[in-house]
Design an enzyme around this catalytic site. Structure first.
Site, PDB file in Angstrom:
ATOM      1  N   LYS A   1       0.842  -1.186   0.000  1.00 57.06           N
ATOM      2  CA  LYS A   1       0.000   0.000   0.000  1.00 57.06           C
ATOM      3  C   LYS A   1       0.885   1.246   0.000  1.00 57.06           C
ATOM      4  CE  LYS A   1      -4.361   1.511   2.026  1.00 57.06           C
ATOM      5  NZ  LYS A   1      -5.445   1.114   2.946  1.00 57.06           N
TER       6      LYS A   1
ATOM      7  N   ARG B   1     -25.060  -0.495   8.463  1.00 56.07           N
ATOM      8  CA  ARG B   1     -24.845  -1.873   8.037  1.00 56.07           C
ATOM      9  C   ARG B   1     -25.155  -2.847   9.172  1.00 56.07           C
ATOM     10  NH1 ARG B   1     -19.252  -2.875   5.243  1.00 56.07           N
ATOM     11  NH2 ARG B   1     -20.511  -4.104   3.805  1.00 56.07           N
TER      12      ARG B   1
ATOM     13  N   GLU C   1     -18.648  -4.313  10.973  1.00 52.37           N
ATOM     14  CA  GLU C   1     -19.502  -3.498  11.832  1.00 52.37           C
ATOM     15  C   GLU C   1     -20.516  -4.325  12.611  1.00 52.37           C
ATOM     16  OE1 GLU C   1     -17.969  -1.031   8.448  1.00 52.37           O
ATOM     17  OE2 GLU C   1     -19.030  -2.949   8.580  1.00 52.37           O
TER      18      GLU C   1
END
Length: 614
Positions: free
Chosen positions: A284, A387, A359
């Site tokens: 990354k 969510r 979540e």
């Protein structure tokens, strides 16, 4: 910046006219272009720098849009957009009316899903592959790129299970950069890499190959025999891999920055029947030193908690409360930096839990912690909490557990577009029995509300605040408990505002006063339960206008209107206007302009007040 090769790419087919050296130069041009663009417009940096070679290889081998390439999460699709004819639009990235920061079906036939929320692409892939293999299907190849933490979400494993069970033709690409927004909370990629780099496996595998090649009678069975022998070796030095058990053929890991190797691998798996997974290791922030050296999130994006923000107020208040409450713990879903938990984690490392992009798990785990005597504070974006609303309702609310939900980025957020506006939280949370909902209007209000929330032990509490700067106010302008706060006294119209909308309500009162209209202004503060004294005061006016930066239907204003209509008070009811966000998907743009378009600026509020009085 030299973009000699990049400017010539108008569609993926143009890539196939370049040689190896030119493709390498193109990759460097793409990285420079990403850095320059994101520095100008904001957006996701580190994640896109890491997938340059991976994206090039996919478009070199597969025929998009004939082949269906899906991205999870969609914030790593900038390079995909560049290679599919949208390079000239990047100067408008995340701007009003401009290029979306995620794949968009409205922009291009190369984009199948928007998917700015994580972990869902495997379910999309299962459904699309099923459709392609059905009678009348187009028999397109489906390629699903997962990674940047998206494999930490539970729904991803549901998709994996069904893909393996169905045997559908899907090529899964695991972009393993060891991170999501923050370092990934998962041991899967780590264990896969450790096993396949184990010298015992490599050494024994090579020995088996040499022995079999020297046996004359192996003949045509050599390939299958080598495969069987490798499987036996694998059984000797490791358990059957997770993917094999699911019915998904595993290949890798491979260097995600070796373009030639990736191209060969994708070419070999492109015609395989049944599901397969290609495990790719990427870095990354690749090629940009500030991103490579960022230990927090590899410059995942360019947003940081700013001094004077609501997020900063939350951070300082949480640490203060934790020092006085040893039972307090904090939970986040892969976003410890943006939700303000990093300083808390540094101060109390054993009391901070990052569960990854999960979540639903975060909420139910918080319920379990509360049942065990802890005081969990769940720090999460408003758009991501929705969510897990079933878990908030049935796992926390039904059990009456004192979990505190701290919702950052509530209301209109701006550049990230329709999927990131936090406009649903008040509608949903106010319908949960026993839930208390608080909305601070200032830096100091947030800190007071967090303290008050932790004093409530009979059920869950939610605090919601905006991404924008938090006004700083003196002590006498800070409310307390579950009471509203009267900001201004008037006689004609009562303006009831939620959270950050207080500033616009006060400005609207000034505009009305200039017209000879006397306005009362209340800071609602506690959206649920509503303050009865505030409601009684509102009822004495000729008109009431409620102002919120959530959905107009079913939110705070609707609750006010319902209570006033069923109050049983004698005399005529005031005319009521409920102002909020319309029930539609709002585009990306600057928050102030979006609010103005919704009639939620001072001028719009004053105009609604005049209409109500008329």
């Amino acid at each position: 910046m030299d973009t000699n090769h990049l400017r010539k790419i108008t569609c993926p087919a143009d890539l196939r006219r370049l040689g190896d050296e030119e493709l390498t130069e193109l990759a460097e041009e793409i990285r420079e272009f990403i850095v320059d663009t994101v520095n100008a417009t904001g957006g996701h940096l580190g994640s896109n720098l890491g997938v340059v070679e991976l994206t090039l290889a996919l478009h070199l081998v597969f025929d998009s849009p004939r082949d269906i390439i899906l991205w999870d999460t969609g914030h790593q699709a900038y390079v995909h957009k560049m290679l599919t004819g949208r390079l000239d639009q990047f100067k408008t990235l995340r701007q009003p009316g401009g290029l979306s920061g995620y794949p968009s079906r409205e922009e291009s036939p190369h984009d199948w899903i928007e998917n700015s929320h994580a972990s869902t692409v495997l379910s999309y892939a299962h459904g699309l592959a099923t459709a392609q293999q059905a009678d009348g299907g187009d028999h397109r190849r489906v390629i699903a790129v997962v990674g940047d933490g998206s494999l930490t979400g539970g729904v991803a494993f549901e998709g994996l299970n069904n893909i393996g069970h169905s045997g559908c033709d899907v090529t899964l690409v695991l972009n393993d950069n060891g991170r999501s927004y923050a370092p990934t909370i998962s041991r899967l990629s780590e264990s896969l890499l450790r096993v396949r780099m184990d010298p015992r496996y490599v050494r024994t595998d090579n020995q088996v190959r040499k022995v079999l090649q020297n046996i004359p009678w192996v003949g045509d069975l050599a390939g299958r025999t080598v495969g069987a022998a490798k499987a036996a070796v694998r059984e000797m030095v490791e358990p059957r891999t997770f993917f094999d058990e699911l019915g998904i053929s595993y290949f890798g890991p491979f260097d995600g920055h070796d373009l030639a190797k990736l191209e060969r691998v994708f070419s070999r798996v492109s015609h395989l029947e049944g599901p397969c997974l290609v495990h790719v290791l990427t870095q990354k922030g690749r090629g940009y030193a500030p991103a490579e050296n960022d230990p927090v999130k590899n410059m995942h994006d360019t947003s940081y908690a700013k001094p004077g923000s609501y997020t900063e107020a939350f951070t300082t208040a949480l640490i203060k409360e934790a020092e006085a409450r040893p039972e307090l713990v904090a939970i986040t879903a892969a976003m410890p930096d943006s939700t303000g938990l990093l300083p808390f984690a540094e101060r109390f490392p054993e009391r901070c839990f990052d569960v990854g992009i999960a979540e639903q798990h975060a909420v139910t785990a918080a319920a379990g912690m509360a049942m065990g005597g802890l005081r969990p504070v769940v720090a999460i974006y408003s758009t991501f909490l929705t969510r897990a609303i079933d878990q908030v309702n049935l796992d926390v609310g039904l059990h009456g557990q004192p979990v505190v939900f701290c919702l950052d980025r509530a209301g209109i957020t701006g550049d990230d577009g329709p999927s990131h506006h936090g406009v649903l939280d008040m509608v949903l949370l106010t319908k949960i029995p026993g839930m208390t909902v608080l909305a601070p209007s200032s830096y100091q209000e947030l800190q007071q509300m967090l303290h008050d929330a932790l004093e409530i032990t009979t059920g869950p509490v939610a605090l919601r605040w905006a991404k924008t700067a938090a006004p700083s106010v003196p002590e006498q302008q800070v409310g307390f408990g579950l009471k509203g706060r009267k900001v201004r006294e008037g006689s004609d119209v009562c303006l009831l505002s939620v959270g950050k909308m207080l500033e616009s309500a006060e400005e609207a009162a000034d505009l009305l006063e200039a017209d000879g209209v006397s306005a009362t202004v209340w800071d609602i503060r506690c959206v649920k339960p509503l303050d009865e004294d505030m409601l009684a005061d509102a009822a004495r006016h000729k008109a009431v206008v409620t102002i919120e930066d959530g959905w107009q239907e079913g939110g705070a204003g609707s609750s006010v209107a319902h209570h006033l209509a069923h109050s049983g008070r004698e005399g005529p009811l005031p005319a009521i206007r409920v102002l909020g966000v319309p029930n539609q998907y709002l585009p990306q743009g600057k928050p102030d302009q979006i609010l103005a378009d919704c009639g939620l600026d001072a001028a719009g509020i004053a105009a609604s007040a005049r209409q109500a009085l008329a």
